[in-house]
Design an enzyme around this catalytic site. Structure first.
Site, PDB file in Angstrom:
ATOM      1  N   GLU A   1       0.818  -1.209   0.000  1.00  0.00           N
ATOM      2  CA  GLU A   1       0.000   0.000   0.000  1.00  0.00           C
ATOM      3  C   GLU A   1       0.851   1.257   0.000  1.00  0.00           C
ATOM      4  OE1 GLU A   1      -3.241  -2.571   2.532  1.00  0.00           O
ATOM      5  OE2 GLU A   1      -2.178  -0.931   3.516  1.00  0.00           O
TER       6      GLU A   1
ATOM      7  N   GLU B   1      -4.970  -8.165   4.326  1.00  0.00           N
ATOM      8  CA  GLU B   1      -5.555  -7.650   5.566  1.00  0.00           C
ATOM      9  C   GLU B   1      -6.965  -8.173   5.849  1.00  0.00           C
ATOM     10  OE1 GLU B   1      -2.786  -4.128   4.436  1.00  0.00           O
ATOM     11  OE2 GLU B   1      -3.815  -5.783   3.430  1.00  0.00           O
TER      12      GLU B   1
END
Length: 242
Positions: free
Chosen positions: A104, A124
């Site tokens: 990210e 995640e």
């Protein structure tokens, strides 16, 4: 566990913890934000890469277990903030696996160049964790409506899939990776170019990024208070070793 060197006039920041797939401790995240800010003042541009077979396995969950999830997420946020504060190009040289918060983080870079060994993995959701690094804003900005499915599926992509999706901008041979990244910086910053002002114009909006940070911090609080984040991290830490 990060190294800062120079390739001619381009700063090279290397994640140097290959025995742990360059997993990011809290201290490494602080050091990365500080290194980006320091290099952004003096270098022509910045290249970030990893050592070994990974760019970075993301957050060091073994270290993070038991710590404040809010503080862990906000350390990632400051890494992204540091990149967007610079007035020089910042390039991800993705040498291998990029996971979670590390994957990210690259979303805010000005370009992402990978090798055929590069992979993107966003685990995640299935770990009970929430995304960070303003990914809730930056990922749809890069890949459009596909962002939701990439997150909910905890998707793992090959280099070719990442290129087709828009997470990578270019794939080069491993021996060319750092040269290609540095050459991109030099091409963008030749004498007479207006790169600094175009970075300010075309990079993600700082206001939108800060709003995304706020939403993601609140999301981290929710998964922390619900217990699903702790359960997910415990499953990861105690998973059978292959």
């Amino acid at each position: 566990m990060i190294e800062v060197t120079e390739r001619d006039d381009v700063a090279l920041i290397t994640l140097a913890r290959p025995e742990k797939l360059n997993a990011l401790t809290a201290g490494m995240r602080r050091d990365l934000a500080a290194a980006v800010r320091a290099c952004g003042k003096d270098a022509r541009g910045i290249v970030v890469t990893g050592t070994g077979r990974a760019f970075s396995a993301g957050e060091d969950i073994h270290e993070a277990a038991g710590k404040s999830l809010i503080e862990e997420v906000e350390l990632f946020h400051d890494m992204t903030r540091a990149v967007l504060e610079t007035r020089v190009p910042v390039v991800a040289a993705v040498n291998g696996l990029a996971v979670g918060g590390a994957a990210e983080w690259t979303l805010c870079f000005d370009t992402r160049i990978g090798t055929p060994a590069a992979e993107y993995f966003l685990p995640e959701n299935h770990l009970g964790l929430s995304i960070s690094n303003a990914a809730s804003y930056l990922l749809p900005r890069l890949v459009g409506a596909r962002a939701l499915r990439l997150v909910l599926d905890s998707t793992r992509m090959t280099a070719e899939q990442a290129l087709a999706t828009g997470l990578l901008d270019e794939i080069v041979a491993p021996e060319r990776l750092l040269d290609a990244a540095a050459e991109r910086v030099r091409h963008w910053t030749r004498p007479g170019t207006a790169t600094a002002v175009h970075l300010a114009l075309l990079r993600p909006s700082p206001d939108e990024v800060e709003r995304a940070f706020e939403r993601e911090t609140e999301a981290a609080r929710q998964v922390d208070e619900s217990g699903i984040a702790r359960e997910g991290m415990s499953r990861f830490v105690n998973r059978p070793r292959r």
